[in-house]
Design a protein around this motif. Sequence first.
Motif, short mmCIF file in Angstrom:
data_model
loop_
_atom_site.label_atom_id
_atom_site.label_comp_id
_atom_site.label_asym_id
_atom_site.label_seq_id
_atom_site.Cartn_x
_atom_site.Cartn_y
_atom_site.Cartn_z
N SER A 74 -22.41 -11.77 41.22
CA SER A 74 -23.71 -11.36 40.68
C SER A 74 -24.48 -12.55 40.13
O SER A 74 -25.66 -12.45 39.84
N GLY A 75 -23.80 -13.66 39.95
CA GLY A 75 -24.48 -14.86 39.44
C GLY A 75 -24.50 -14.92 37.94
O GLY A 75 -24.90 -15.94 37.37
N ALA A 76 -24.04 -13.88 37.25
CA ALA A 76 -24.10 -13.86 35.79
C ALA A 76 -23.22 -14.95 35.19
O ALA A 76 -23.64 -15.67 34.27
N LEU A 77 -22.01 -15.10 35.73
CA LEU A 77 -21.11 -16.12 35.19
C LEU A 77 -21.47 -17.53 35.68
O LEU A 77 -21.16 -18.51 35.02
N LEU A 78 -22.11 -17.59 36.86
CA LEU A 78 -22.44 -18.91 37.41
C LEU A 78 -23.33 -19.71 36.47
O LEU A 78 -23.13 -20.92 36.29
N ASP A 79 -24.30 -19.03 35.84
CA ASP A 79 -25.17 -19.71 34.89
C ASP A 79 -24.37 -20.29 33.73
O ASP A 79 -24.61 -21.40 33.27
#
Lengths: 276, 256
Positions: A74-79
């Motif tokens: 989802s990209g939430a942790l990537l940030d």
Amino acid sequence: MTYDLTGAAQRVRPKWTISAKGISPVLGKAAADYGLIFAFFAGWQIASTVGWLNPAVFPPLDRVAQALWSGITSGALLDDIAISIQRAGIAFISAVGLGIPLGLVMGQIKPVERALDPILQLFRQTSALALYPVFILLLGLGETSKVFLIFWATIFPILLATIGGVKEVDAKLIEMARSFGASRATIFRRVILPASVPSIFVGLRLSATTALLLLIAAEMIGANKGIGFQVMNAQYNFQIPLMFAAIFLLAFLGLAANAVLVLLQRRLCRWSVASQ
Amino acid sequence: MSVAQISAKGEVTIRDLSKSFRIDGDSLTVLKDINLDISGGESLAIVGASGSGKTTLLRVLAGLTEPDSGSVLIDGEPVHGLGKERAVIFQEPRLLPWLTVLGNVAFGLEVQGIPGDEAAERARHYIRLVGLAEFEGAWPRQLSGGMAQRVGIARALTVQPEILLLDEPLGALDAMTKMTMQEELVRIWTEESVTMVLVTHDLEEAIFLADRVLVLPKTKDTAIRLIDIDLPHPRDRSDPDFVRNRRQLMAEFGLH
């Protein structure tokens, strides 16, 4: 009289290699190296699924993996990963960029070391976290104070290891180089610098560990992004699988940083037994 | 003195050389008014009890230690400090562990500004000379004590000095290796026509290698003694003349 040397050599061979003969050597080695950690995770998974452990506190590992996966896709942790690497990276690179040259100078020039040593000792013994409020007052609540906090704690291991490395260079090797007419600059480049590389690497690895440690602390205390923040935040919101996912990410970052440094050390110090 | 000896390079003249050290405020005289002439291509051994100043004398010749007074002349020219015409072989091999055998042997040339290719080529010649041709790519930690010392010897020879200064170079080796290395040193010295000044505590080694033996007294007011060893090279340790010379040298130290 003759001595049965071959017999003695056979006797000292450890017995367990013979008993492990049936298993393929690769499998045997993998079992020896990673067996315990595999058992640990397997035990966790089973205990949590069966209910020996409270799954609300120790969720099964598949749920942790699921949380990690959805966080990444989802990209939430990537940030969070990106900002954490950025914070620790900038601080680590600055600490190394300042610590190694300063250490090389301090190790070689006694008056400089004598003048700087008391203040460095005082700074080193003052907990970086105790100084965080000071850094926030000076630099504000933004990125700068966090990066500076990590930098502050990270510079000491690399600085002290570099000073130690330079000071421990064998004086006899320096004299040998001098006897061939080597200038001070040549002695520094060809003798002191290569001789210090192994201890510099010890410092680098300590500094990398410290950088990650302080990163988490800084993100837990005063951040709204980052892996350290996610650990805290997930716990507040009782998203325990996500909390563990963030913890495992941190462990992985530490392992990865160490692996890169070990690889680099092997390439640079092929001559040394310790790096084999 | 033959014409060849007069024209040979690497002649050392020592005039009124004195050196003392300060230890805990006391002045300790180590060398006092030493006068000595070493002709080019000669092999001179320096022996003496510990504290007689033999290593200090060698270090002054090398330029690693400054004398208090007096002078050292090489080929008639006064010298101060270090110089390319001298090379030192230390008691320990003093190899750089991050360089291979080839890198270590070429080290002396490289710090003197000789380009890498040329330095390596010259280094290979001397690696062959000391019998380590198959080991040029080895790391120092892989070498035995005797092999490491050979690398140290090759490194000193590679800079093609006129004067080779050896500070107990074989002192740390076992008896067998030591004897082999003594024979090697004689061979190298004959092939390279270099002046050799050797500090040793081994009297037999002094007689095996040297044309003359300098005996440094322990009491500084006693004169130094020079003993000629008039035997052809290579020498036979069991030869009666060899034994007679050894007995004479041992008598200098009150030994039998």
